[in-house]
Write a protein that holds these residues in place. Structure first.
Motif, PDB file in Angstrom:
ATOM      1  N   GLY A 221      26.236  -1.745  12.111  1.00 20.06           N
ATOM      2  CA  GLY A 221      25.092  -1.326  11.325  1.00 20.06           C
ATOM      3  C   GLY A 221      24.127  -2.476  11.085  1.00 20.06           C
ATOM      4  N   PHE A 222      22.927  -2.134  10.665  1.00 15.35           N
ATOM      5  CA  PHE A 222      21.922  -3.154  10.320  1.00 15.35           C
ATOM      6  C   PHE A 222      21.211  -2.705   9.053  1.00 15.35           C
ATOM      7  N   ILE A 223      21.136  -3.605   8.075  1.00 14.32           N
ATOM      8  CA  ILE A 223      20.412  -3.314   6.842  1.00 14.32           C
ATOM      9  C   ILE A 223      19.339  -4.375   6.656  1.00 14.32           C
ATOM     10  N   ALA A 224      18.122  -3.937   6.376  1.00  9.85           N
ATOM     11  CA  ALA A 224      16.970  -4.831   6.311  1.00  9.85           C
ATOM     12  C   ALA A 224      16.676  -5.238   4.879  1.00  9.85           C
ATOM     13  N   PHE A 225      16.487  -6.562   4.678  1.00 10.14           N
ATOM     14  CA  PHE A 225      16.030  -7.024   3.374  1.00 10.14           C
ATOM     15  C   PHE A 225      14.611  -7.570   3.493  1.00 10.14           C
ATOM     16  N   SER A 226      13.985  -7.792   2.358  1.00 12.35           N
ATOM     17  CA  SER A 226      12.584  -8.224   2.275  1.00 12.35           C
ATOM     18  C   SER A 226      11.663  -7.291   3.065  1.00 12.35           C
ATOM     19  N   PRO A 227      11.807  -5.976   2.875  1.00 16.23           N
ATOM     20  CA  PRO A 227      11.031  -5.026   3.688  1.00 16.23           C
ATOM     21  C   PRO A 227       9.533  -5.060   3.416  1.00 16.23           C
ATOM     22  N   LEU A 228       9.162  -5.518   2.216  1.00 20.29           N
ATOM     23  CA  LEU A 228       7.736  -5.574   1.869  1.00 20.29           C
ATOM     24  C   LEU A 228       7.224  -7.009   1.870  1.00 20.29           C
ATOM     25  N   ALA A 229       7.994  -7.904   2.504  1.00 20.07           N
ATOM     26  CA  ALA A 229       7.579  -9.307   2.646  1.00 20.07           C
ATOM     27  C   ALA A 229       7.167  -9.907   1.305  1.00 20.07           C
ATOM     28  N   GLN A 230       8.062  -9.747   0.315  1.00 18.04           N
ATOM     29  CA  GLN A 230       7.830 -10.283  -1.030  1.00 18.04           C
ATOM     30  C   GLN A 230       6.570  -9.729  -1.686  1.00 18.04           C
ATOM     31  N   GLY A 231       6.181  -8.536  -1.295  1.00 19.74           N
ATOM     32  CA  GLY A 231       5.021  -7.908  -1.903  1.00 19.74           C
ATOM     33  C   GLY A 231       3.750  -7.994  -1.090  1.00 19.74           C
ATOM     34  N   LEU A 232       3.783  -8.762   0.020  1.00 15.86           N
ATOM     35  CA  LEU A 232       2.592  -8.840   0.858  1.00 15.86           C
ATOM     36  C   LEU A 232       2.231  -7.478   1.445  1.00 15.86           C
ATOM     37  N   LEU A 233       3.262  -6.689   1.777  1.00 23.02           N
ATOM     38  CA  LEU A 233       3.018  -5.384   2.392  1.00 23.02           C
ATOM     39  C   LEU A 233       2.868  -4.300   1.326  1.00 23.02           C
ATOM     40  N   THR A 234       2.062  -4.615   0.336  1.00 26.86           N
ATOM     41  CA  THR A 234       1.642  -3.661  -0.681  1.00 26.86           C
ATOM     42  C   THR A 234       0.132  -3.835  -0.837  1.00 26.86           C
ATOM     43  N   ASP A 235      -0.441  -3.123  -1.767  1.00 22.95           N
ATOM     44  CA  ASP A 235      -1.885  -3.291  -1.979  1.00 22.95           C
ATOM     45  C   ASP A 235      -2.205  -4.433  -2.938  1.00 22.95           C
ATOM     46  N   ARG A 236      -1.182  -5.223  -3.268  1.00 17.67           N
ATOM     47  CA  ARG A 236      -1.333  -6.240  -4.314  1.00 17.67           C
ATOM     48  C   ARG A 236      -2.246  -7.391  -3.928  1.00 17.67           C
ATOM     49  N   TYR A 237      -2.257  -7.764  -2.657  1.00 19.65           N
ATOM     50  CA  TYR A 237      -2.984  -8.967  -2.250  1.00 19.65           C
ATOM     51  C   TYR A 237      -4.196  -8.657  -1.362  1.00 19.65           C
ATOM     52  N   ASN A 239      -7.159  -7.947  -2.151  1.00 17.47           N
ATOM     53  CA  ASN A 239      -8.427  -8.492  -2.666  1.00 17.47           C
ATOM     54  C   ASN A 239      -8.236  -9.848  -3.318  1.00 17.47           C
ATOM     55  N   GLY A 240      -7.242 -10.603  -2.825  1.00 13.91           N
ATOM     56  CA  GLY A 240      -7.008 -11.922  -3.390  1.00 13.91           C
ATOM     57  C   GLY A 240      -5.653 -12.006  -4.073  1.00 13.91           C
ATOM     58  N   ILE A 241      -5.490 -13.006  -4.932  1.00 15.78           N
ATOM     59  CA  ILE A 241      -4.198 -13.292  -5.559  1.00 15.78           C
ATOM     60  C   ILE A 241      -4.258 -12.943  -7.045  1.00 15.78           C
ATOM     61  N   PRO A 242      -3.614 -11.862  -7.474  1.00 14.93           N
ATOM     62  CA  PRO A 242      -3.601 -11.507  -8.897  1.00 14.93           C
ATOM     63  C   PRO A 242      -2.936 -12.599  -9.734  1.00 14.93           C
ATOM     64  N   GLN A 243      -3.363 -12.738 -10.969  1.00 19.06           N
ATOM     65  CA  GLN A 243      -2.856 -13.810 -11.829  1.00 19.06           C
ATOM     66  C   GLN A 243      -1.378 -13.677 -12.132  1.00 19.06           C
ATOM     67  N   ASP A 244      -0.877 -12.456 -12.229  1.00 16.94           N
ATOM     68  CA  ASP A 244       0.524 -12.259 -12.598  1.00 16.94           C
ATOM     69  C   ASP A 244       1.437 -12.056 -11.395  1.00 16.94           C
ATOM     70  N   LEU A 266      -3.262  -7.454   6.861  1.00 19.57           N
ATOM     71  CA  LEU A 266      -2.866  -6.592   5.748  1.00 19.57           C
ATOM     72  C   LEU A 266      -3.882  -5.482   5.528  1.00 19.57           C
ATOM     73  N   ARG A 267      -5.154  -5.823   5.619  1.00 17.70           N
ATOM     74  CA  ARG A 267      -6.188  -4.803   5.421  1.00 17.70           C
ATOM     75  C   ARG A 267      -6.179  -3.779   6.545  1.00 17.70           C
ATOM     76  N   ARG A 268      -5.850  -4.227   7.757  1.00 17.55           N
ATOM     77  CA  ARG A 268      -5.752  -3.284   8.885  1.00 17.55           C
ATOM     78  C   ARG A 268      -4.579  -2.320   8.672  1.00 17.55           C
TER      79      ARG A 268
END
Length: 316
Positions: A221-237, A239-244, A266-268
């Motif tokens: 079997g294979f289980i994947a960790f860090s699927p969102l690349a520490q949050g990069l693969l979200t809408d969080r970044y 438009n830049g780097i949020p303060q929190d 990321l935008r693509r």
């Protein structure tokens, strides 16, 4: 006095899907809950309790830990131990609980890497913290280039034979060492159940290095960790780097990582997700689950709302 927890009677019909783990009898949920963050001594216990209740009520039966998860080291396992005593003891046989050893845990030469002494001592400590007689899965958390592979792997074999773990896995091992491990363990009737590796749309090394193909060929079997690349693969970044954000704190993500090229990627991806009627995070998780050989994806969450969004990928 806390209200007694009763698991949702519809937990196995709430939409979760299960995947056979390689050529084994184990079925893992397509989404598993990782305890790396949000379950340590610095985090509110009631939030950890709420997250685990929500996960289990929605069919997430696999909780993934390691000896040094927290922070502080060991505190995520202590949180699980408290959860077991207060809520999950009646459901122990419905849960698939994993832990690991391989990174630094205590001072001195015996609290790190892959020696027999470290692995066995660490698991004994983990079982005490989690208030368990055994774990379902115990991992060598990383490849040790100095300790003979035979020593690390024989420790895993003996851990299973001692009844302290039902299955064994490896994480972050290179391909050739993984080949050796699979052969060694199979010859001793303790087959390698699963490989845990970092896999996401920005980091595809397990595919590029042949690890996913090898696991698929060998029934691992294979289980994947860090699927969102520490949050990069979200809408969080986008438009830049949020303060929190994690990146603003510079602990796991550094500001210089957000290059113009990465931001354009990321935008693509975000635009592609919108075109599919999904969030970027939903698309990123669904992408992993559609890769050949992937059994499950590990997600973390800081709220039930976030966990609910992550679970949507099962239907994608």
């Amino acid at each position: 006095m806390k209200e007694q927890y009763f698991a949702d009677k519809d937990r196995y019909s709430n939409g979760m899907l299960y995947e056979r783990c390689g050529r084994s009898g184990v079925m893992l949920p397509k989404v598993s809950l990782g305890f790396w963050h949000n379950f340590g001594s610095v985090d509110p216990y009631e939030r950890s309790r709420e997250l685990t209740h929500y996960a289990f009520d929605h069919g997430v039966t696999h909780f993934d830990l390691a000896n040094n998860y927290g922070p502080e080291y060991g505190s995520a396992e202590e949180t699980l131990g408290r959860l077991m005593d207060e809520d999950f003891r009646p459901y122990r046989d419905e849960l698939f609980i994993s832990t690991k050893a391989g990174y630094d845990m205590w001072p001195g030469p015996y609290g790190d890497w892959g020696s027999r002494k470290y692995l066995m001592a660490s698991l004994d400590q983990s079982l005490k913290r989690m208030r368990l007689d055994y774990v379902d899965l115990f991992y060598s958390h990383r490849y040790d280039p100095e300790t003979p592979l035979e020593e690390t792997l024989q420790a895993l074999v003996d851990i299973v034979r001692a009844g302290k773990a039902l299955y064994v896995g490896i994480s972050n091992w290179p391909l050739e060492a993984t080949r050796f491990a699979a052969k060694y363990l199979k010859e001793r009737d303790v087959p390698l159940l699963i490989y845990q590796g970092k896999l996401n749309m920005l980091d595809r090394k397990p595919q590029e290095e042949g690890i996913l193909d090898f696991c698929a060929e060998e029934g691992i079997g294979f289980i994947a960790f860090s699927p969102l690349a520490q949050g990069l693969l979200t809408d969080r970044y986008l438009n830049g780097i949020p303060q929190d954000s994690r990146m603003s704190k510079g602990k796991f993500l550094r500001a210089e990582m957000l290059t113009p090229e990465l931001l354009a990627t990321l935008r693509r991806y975000h635009a592609e997700a919108q075109g599919r009627g999904e969030t970027l995070a939903e698309m990123a998780l669904a992408w992993i689950l559609h890769q050949k050989g992937v059994t499950s994806v590990l997600v973390g969450a800081s709220s039930t709302a976030q966990l609910e969004k992550n679970l949507r990928c099962v239907c994608k």
